[in-house]
Design a protein around this motif. Sequence first.
Motif, PDB file in Angstrom:
ATOM      1  N   LEU A 178     -41.231  88.984 156.672  1.00 32.91           N
ATOM      2  CA  LEU A 178     -39.948  89.224 156.019  1.00 32.91           C
ATOM      3  C   LEU A 178     -38.823  88.457 156.705  1.00 32.91           C
ATOM      4  O   LEU A 178     -38.771  88.398 157.932  1.00 32.91           O
ATOM      5  N   ASP A 179     -37.925  87.903 155.889  1.00 33.48           N
ATOM      6  CA  ASP A 179     -36.717  87.328 156.480  1.00 33.48           C
ATOM      7  C   ASP A 179     -35.731  88.460 156.766  1.00 33.48           C
ATOM      8  O   ASP A 179     -35.996  89.631 156.477  1.00 33.48           O
ATOM      9  N   VAL A 180     -34.584  88.123 157.328  1.00 34.28           N
ATOM     10  CA  VAL A 180     -33.636  89.143 157.781  1.00 34.28           C
ATOM     11  C   VAL A 180     -33.151  90.010 156.630  1.00 34.28           C
ATOM     12  O   VAL A 180     -33.079  91.242 156.744  1.00 34.28           O
ATOM     13  N   ASP A 181     -32.823  89.378 155.490  1.00 33.32           N
ATOM     14  CA  ASP A 181     -32.306  90.147 154.355  1.00 33.32           C
ATOM     15  C   ASP A 181     -33.365  91.080 153.787  1.00 33.32           C
ATOM     16  O   ASP A 181     -33.082  92.253 153.501  1.00 33.32           O
ATOM     17  N   ALA A 182     -34.582  90.581 153.616  1.00 33.27           N
ATOM     18  CA  ALA A 182     -35.663  91.412 153.070  1.00 33.27           C
ATOM     19  C   ALA A 182     -36.007  92.550 154.019  1.00 33.27           C
ATOM     20  O   ALA A 182     -36.289  93.676 153.582  1.00 33.27           O
ATOM     21  N   LEU A 183     -35.975  92.272 155.327  1.00 37.67           N
ATOM     22  CA  LEU A 183     -36.255  93.315 156.311  1.00 37.67           C
ATOM     23  C   LEU A 183     -35.237  94.440 156.205  1.00 37.67           C
ATOM     24  O   LEU A 183     -35.595  95.628 156.250  1.00 37.67           O
ATOM     25  N   ARG A 184     -33.984  94.092 156.042  1.00 31.76           N
ATOM     26  CA  ARG A 184     -32.935  95.111 155.925  1.00 31.76           C
ATOM     27  C   ARG A 184     -33.121  95.948 154.658  1.00 31.76           C
ATOM     28  O   ARG A 184     -33.035  97.182 154.707  1.00 31.76           O
ATOM     29  N   ILE A 185     -33.419  95.293 153.534  1.00 29.85           N
ATOM     30  CA  ILE A 185     -33.586  95.999 152.258  1.00 29.85           C
ATOM     31  C   ILE A 185     -34.791  96.936 152.306  1.00 29.85           C
ATOM     32  O   ILE A 185     -34.734  98.088 151.867  1.00 29.85           O
ATOM     33  N   VAL A 186     -35.904  96.440 152.846  1.00 25.99           N
ATOM     34  CA  VAL A 186     -37.112  97.259 152.957  1.00 25.99           C
ATOM     35  C   VAL A 186     -36.874  98.439 153.894  1.00 25.99           C
ATOM     36  O   VAL A 186     -37.280  99.575 153.606  1.00 25.99           O
ATOM     37  N   SER A 187     -36.207  98.192 155.001  1.00 21.58           N
ATOM     38  CA  SER A 187     -35.928  99.268 155.963  1.00 21.58           C
ATOM     39  C   SER A 187     -35.029 100.336 155.349  1.00 21.58           C
ATOM     40  O   SER A 187     -35.227 101.542 155.577  1.00 21.58           O
ATOM     41  N   GLU A 188     -34.041  99.907 154.580  1.00 19.63           N
ATOM     42  CA  GLU A 188     -33.170 100.869 153.903  1.00 19.63           C
ATOM     43  C   GLU A 188     -33.972 101.751 152.961  1.00 19.63           C
ATOM     44  O   GLU A 188     -33.713 102.958 152.843  1.00 19.63           O
ATOM     45  N   GLY A 189     -34.991 101.168 152.287  1.00 17.32           N
ATOM     46  CA  GLY A 189     -35.842 101.941 151.398  1.00 17.32           C
ATOM     47  C   GLY A 189     -36.659 102.978 152.143  1.00 17.32           C
ATOM     48  O   GLY A 189     -36.797 104.123 151.690  1.00 17.32           O
ATOM     49  N   VAL A 190     -37.195 102.591 153.292  1.00 19.32           N
ATOM     50  CA  VAL A 190     -37.944 103.544 154.120  1.00 19.32           C
ATOM     51  C   VAL A 190     -37.033 104.680 154.560  1.00 19.32           C
ATOM     52  O   VAL A 190     -37.413 105.865 154.486  1.00 19.32           O
TER      53      VAL A 190
END
Length: 250
Positions: A178-190
């Motif tokens: 994951l790039d930085v933006d995708a990591l943030r979005i996925v983490s927010e979902g968790v």
Amino acid sequence: MTTLEIKDLHVSVETGEGMKQILKGVNLTIKSGEIHAIMGPNGSGKSTLAYALAGHPKYIIDSGEALLDGENILEMSADERARAGVFLAMQYPVEVAGVTVSNFLRTAKTAVDGEAPKLRSWVKEVREAMDNFRMDNAFAERDVNVGFSGGEKKRLEILQLELLKPKMAILDETDSGLDVDALRIVSEGVNRAHQANDMGVLLITHYTRILRYIKPDFVHVFVAGKIADQGGPELADRLEAEGYDRYLNA
């Protein structure tokens, strides 16, 4: 409160050279609302633990138990474990040609809950979830993971987590690729799923970067098929600074 209690778990896997024992006595307890991070070097058995708990047929339980509210899930089939409340987000999500995302999600929800969700409310819930993950509604009509980027596949994994509302979520290196933006979005979902459902989380990772977004209550160091050390979030920082040499040398 839901509790997953792993007791003295030994697991083997079949290789080209015969059966090889990977897990060598894992003991771990996860309760509702807790986030447990498992870190360790490659080949230490982290993913084996994830797939053994989820019911992958390749992994053979030699001994031990995994009790979800007193019931041994290791005696259940994979679909029974899912209905009991266990969810696995895979490190390498598979492509399912011929099955659209919308059909897959509704079929999964029906299978887990035992009844189909009401269509109007379900469509609204899916659209809101997709908006949260910055996924265009057109994704719903695409085949599951076919032609998806690595980041899109991981978003779909955590989208499932949010919609299926399990009791215990096992996240196998969700941050990989994951790039930085995708990591943030996925983490927010968790974090949304964790907070909304008081869900227990077992988060497997190599790196501390995802732990900046998903704050663990406990960190466990996995080495040679068992837990070699454990502590609070500060342990992850020490691992980032020092690596795993102290455990490997021991």
